[in-house]
Design an enzyme around this catalytic site. Structure first.
Site, PDB file in Angstrom:
ATOM      1  N   HIS A  24       0.873  -1.189   0.000  1.00 46.72           N
ATOM      2  CA  HIS A  24       0.000   0.000   0.000  1.00 46.72           C
ATOM      3  C   HIS A  24       0.903   1.231   0.000  1.00 46.72           C
ATOM      4  O   HIS A  24       1.530   1.546   1.006  1.00 46.72           O
ATOM      5  CB  HIS A  24      -0.871  -0.083   1.268  1.00 46.72           C
ATOM      6  CG  HIS A  24      -1.738   1.092   1.559  1.00 46.72           C
ATOM      7  ND1 HIS A  24      -3.117   1.011   1.570  1.00 46.72           N
ATOM      8  CD2 HIS A  24      -1.455   2.382   1.897  1.00 46.72           C
ATOM      9  CE1 HIS A  24      -3.632   2.190   1.909  1.00 46.72           C
ATOM     10  NE2 HIS A  24      -2.646   3.042   2.108  1.00 46.72           N
TER      11      HIS A  24
ATOM     12  N   CYS B 292      -3.657   9.744   5.262  1.00 45.24           N
ATOM     13  CA  CYS B 292      -3.997   9.554   6.664  1.00 45.24           C
ATOM     14  C   CYS B 292      -4.164  10.910   7.330  1.00 45.24           C
ATOM     15  O   CYS B 292      -3.266  11.745   7.284  1.00 45.24           O
ATOM     16  CB  CYS B 292      -2.891   8.767   7.349  1.00 45.24           C
ATOM     17  SG  CYS B 292      -3.161   8.615   9.115  1.00 45.24           S
TER      18      CYS B 292
HETATM   19  N1  COA Z   1     -17.685   2.865  15.865  1.00 40.27           N
HETATM   20  C1  COA Z   1     -18.495   3.845  16.332  1.00 40.27           C
HETATM   21  N2  COA Z   1     -18.206   4.612  17.377  1.00 40.27           N
HETATM   22  C2  COA Z   1     -17.043   4.390  17.996  1.00 40.27           C
HETATM   23  C3  COA Z   1     -16.147   3.403  17.575  1.00 40.27           C
HETATM   24  C4  COA Z   1     -16.509   2.615  16.460  1.00 40.27           C
HETATM   25  N3  COA Z   1     -15.712   1.683  15.955  1.00 40.27           N
HETATM   26  N4  COA Z   1     -15.083   3.416  18.382  1.00 40.27           N
HETATM   27  C5  COA Z   1     -15.279   4.368  19.266  1.00 40.27           C
HETATM   28  N5  COA Z   1     -16.454   4.965  19.051  1.00 40.27           N
HETATM   29  C6  COA Z   1     -17.053   6.092  19.759  1.00 40.27           C
HETATM   30  C7  COA Z   1     -17.335   5.769  21.182  1.00 40.27           C
HETATM   31  O1  COA Z   1     -18.612   5.201  21.290  1.00 40.27           O
HETATM   32  C8  COA Z   1     -17.252   7.098  21.836  1.00 40.27           C
HETATM   33  O2  COA Z   1     -18.420   7.842  21.569  1.00 40.27           O
HETATM   34  P1  COA Z   1     -19.094   8.762  22.697  1.00 40.27           P
HETATM   35  O3  COA Z   1     -18.073   9.814  22.993  1.00 40.27           O
HETATM   36  O4  COA Z   1     -20.311   9.290  22.017  1.00 40.27           O
HETATM   37  O5  COA Z   1     -19.347   7.828  23.825  1.00 40.27           O
HETATM   38  C9  COA Z   1     -16.131   7.798  21.071  1.00 40.27           C
HETATM   39  O6  COA Z   1     -16.090   7.141  19.793  1.00 40.27           O
HETATM   40  C10 COA Z   1     -14.784   7.657  21.745  1.00 40.27           C
HETATM   41  O7  COA Z   1     -14.584   6.311  22.021  1.00 40.27           O
HETATM   42  P2  COA Z   1     -13.301   5.726  22.791  1.00 40.27           P
HETATM   43  O8  COA Z   1     -13.521   4.294  23.030  1.00 40.27           O
HETATM   44  O9  COA Z   1     -12.941   6.610  23.936  1.00 40.27           O
HETATM   45  O10 COA Z   1     -12.225   5.759  21.699  1.00 40.27           O
HETATM   46  P3  COA Z   1     -11.138   6.864  21.349  1.00 40.27           P
HETATM   47  O11 COA Z   1     -11.614   8.249  21.482  1.00 40.27           O
HETATM   48  O12 COA Z   1      -9.906   6.450  22.009  1.00 40.27           O
HETATM   49  O13 COA Z   1     -11.052   6.594  19.786  1.00 40.27           O
HETATM   50  C11 COA Z   1     -10.700   5.293  17.812  1.00 40.27           C
HETATM   51  C12 COA Z   1     -10.394   5.508  19.283  1.00 40.27           C
HETATM   52  C13 COA Z   1      -9.466   4.803  17.141  1.00 40.27           C
HETATM   53  C14 COA Z   1     -11.794   4.264  17.694  1.00 40.27           C
HETATM   54  C15 COA Z   1     -11.210   6.583  17.138  1.00 40.27           C
HETATM   55  O14 COA Z   1     -10.319   7.641  17.392  1.00 40.27           O
HETATM   56  C16 COA Z   1     -11.333   6.404  15.660  1.00 40.27           C
HETATM   57  O15 COA Z   1     -12.260   5.779  15.172  1.00 40.27           O
HETATM   58  N6  COA Z   1     -10.400   7.018  14.903  1.00 40.27           N
HETATM   59  C17 COA Z   1     -10.320   6.883  13.468  1.00 40.27           C
HETATM   60  C18 COA Z   1      -8.998   6.255  13.116  1.00 40.27           C
HETATM   61  C19 COA Z   1      -8.871   6.193  11.615  1.00 40.27           C
HETATM   62  O16 COA Z   1      -9.754   5.783  10.919  1.00 40.27           O
HETATM   63  N7  COA Z   1      -7.716   6.607  11.121  1.00 40.27           N
HETATM   64  C20 COA Z   1      -7.483   6.617   9.730  1.00 40.27           C
HETATM   65  C21 COA Z   1      -7.159   5.272   9.224  1.00 40.27           C
HETATM   66  S1  COA Z   1      -5.422   4.975   9.189  1.00 40.27           S
HETATM   67 ZN    ZN Z   2      -3.088   4.787   3.161  1.00 40.05          ZN
END
Ligand code: COA
Ligand code: ZN
Length: 333
Positions: A214, A247
């Site tokens: 990738h 990203c």
């Molecule tokens: N689907 C839906 N909601 C989700 C979820 C999922 N897979 N994972 C976490 N959440 C929600 C929680 O329910 C919570 O919601 P609330 O504040 O309304 O209760 C909130 O997100 C925070 O959840 P938490 O468990 O504390 O996770 P976090 O804040 O540490 O987040 C990640 C962790 C990684 C899940 C989140 O930051 C995320 O999805 N990031 C995207 C990463 C990404 O796609 N990067 C690019 C790809 S490389």
């Molecule tokens: Zn990528």
């Protein structure tokens, strides 16, 4: 000597895996309408991609662009033989993706500690602990698991990531029962020699695990890295329509290797991608209208190598003048 124009491809199969609808759309400011996403995935299926990473089941607060993941994955038309994959970061995401009938879960963590903390807010060890549960859940439901290791070719904050580190994380996922591992060049730090070494090391160690490469085209090395990967034994590549993507947590990240540029190049080299380039280009040309800006793809602008252009409007006059010069020259001799 082989003088055939079909160069070293010799019809070898290369599997094209589309990530534009996930890696691409996740960074877009504009929300692409759900029905447009569904139509786009359907066009990609019809174009002959082997795998499509349809969406991501992540927190909708973190990535609002993909908050319609369930609807998209449920409502696309599934073409037999195409693998419909979805990115999941945690058990919550896995439950949602399995419920929406993902064929494969793409788990994601970084080979770099700093990038993992920045992107996923966890240490790598914490990530692995969570993803091990995700893998167990998926496999118990008969859903395949792939893991994408971000920053496998370097971290924009740490620098080089040792090959042994990358392979050690890969090993842990192979041990969990992952069908495939994707080595991600998240911010375009890979270069051909490095790609060759890491690909060979992987292939030797795990000949039966699906290896995907990738690449991002951040420094213009995307296609060169693809070719180095193929020569070293890789046959699966992620790429994104129009070359969009990046990203959101990686400084300076830009788009993926462009699907239609890659298919165009591999077709010319005699590889069999199974992709209908005309359909792919048609889909890519609709992208600017969906995301509201121009796309990196060169092929959508320049056309294919043999998409010829009409001669200039005054071509006959130009030719007549040129031929008249010959005639005048002959008379004067
Ligand atoms: N689907 C839906 N909601 C989700 C979820 C999922 N897979 N994972 C976490 N959440 C929600 C929680 O329910 C919570 O919601 P609330 O504040 O309304 O209760 C909130 O997100 C925070 O959840 P938490 O468990 O504390 O996770 P976090 O804040 O540490 O987040 C990640 C962790 C990684 C899940 C989140 O930051 C995320 O999805 N990031 C995207 C990463 C990404 O796609 N990067 C690019 C790809 S490389
Ligand atoms: Zn990528």
């Amino acid at each position: 000597m082989n003088t055939s124009p079909v160069w070293h491809g010799a019809q070898k199969r290369i599997y094209m895996q589309e990530v534009g609808t996930r890696d691409g759309l996740q960074v877009e400011a504009a929300f692409v309408a759900t029905e447009d996403k569904i139509a786009l995935v359907n066009e990609l299926s019809d174009a002959g991609l082997s795998k499509i990473e349809v969406t991501a089941f992540v927190s909708p607060q973190a990535i609002p662009a993909l908050s319609d993941a369930e609807i998209v994955l449920r409502e696309i038309t599934r073409r037999p033989g195409v693998v419909y994959s979805a990115l999941v970061p945690n058990v919550r995401g896995a439950e949602r993706a399995i419920e929406a009938r993902a064929d494969e879960l793409n788990l994601v963590m970084s080979a770099s500690e700093t990038h993992n903390l920045a992107n996923l807010r966890m240490t790598r060890t914490q990530s692995f602990g969570g993803l091990a549960q995700v893998a167990q859940l998926a496999l118990s439901q008969g859903v395949a698991v792939n893991v994408s290791l971000s920053c496998s070719f370097g971290c924009p904050m740490e620098g080089d990531v040792p090959e042994a580190t990358v392979l050690a994380w890969a090993q842990r996922f192979v041990d969990l029962g992952a069908r495939g591992v994707t080595l991600c060049d998240t911010t375009g730090m890979a270069y051909p020699g490095q790609v060759a070494t890491l690909t060979q090391a992987f292939r030797q160690r795990w000949p039966d695990t699906e290896l995907t490469l990738h690449f991002h085209n951040t420094r213009g090395l995307g296609l060169a890295n693809v070719l180095a990967g193929i020569d070293a034994g890789a046959e699966r590549f992620d790429a994104s329509l129009g070359g969009i993507g990046g990203c959101p947590y990686a400084p300076g990240a830009t788009g993926n290797v462009c699907s239609e540029e890659m298919v165009h190049a591999l077709d010319l080299m005699g590889y069999d991608t199974g992709v209908d380039l005309t359909r792919l280009i048609t889909a890519a040309r609709r992208l600017p209208g969906l995301i509201g800006h121009d796309i990196p793809s060169q092929i959508t602008k320049a056309g294919r190598r043999l998409d010829l252009h009409p001669v200039p409007a005054d071509f006959d006059a130009i030719r007549d003048r040129a031929l008249a010069r010959d005639a005048a020259h002959k008379l004067s001799r």
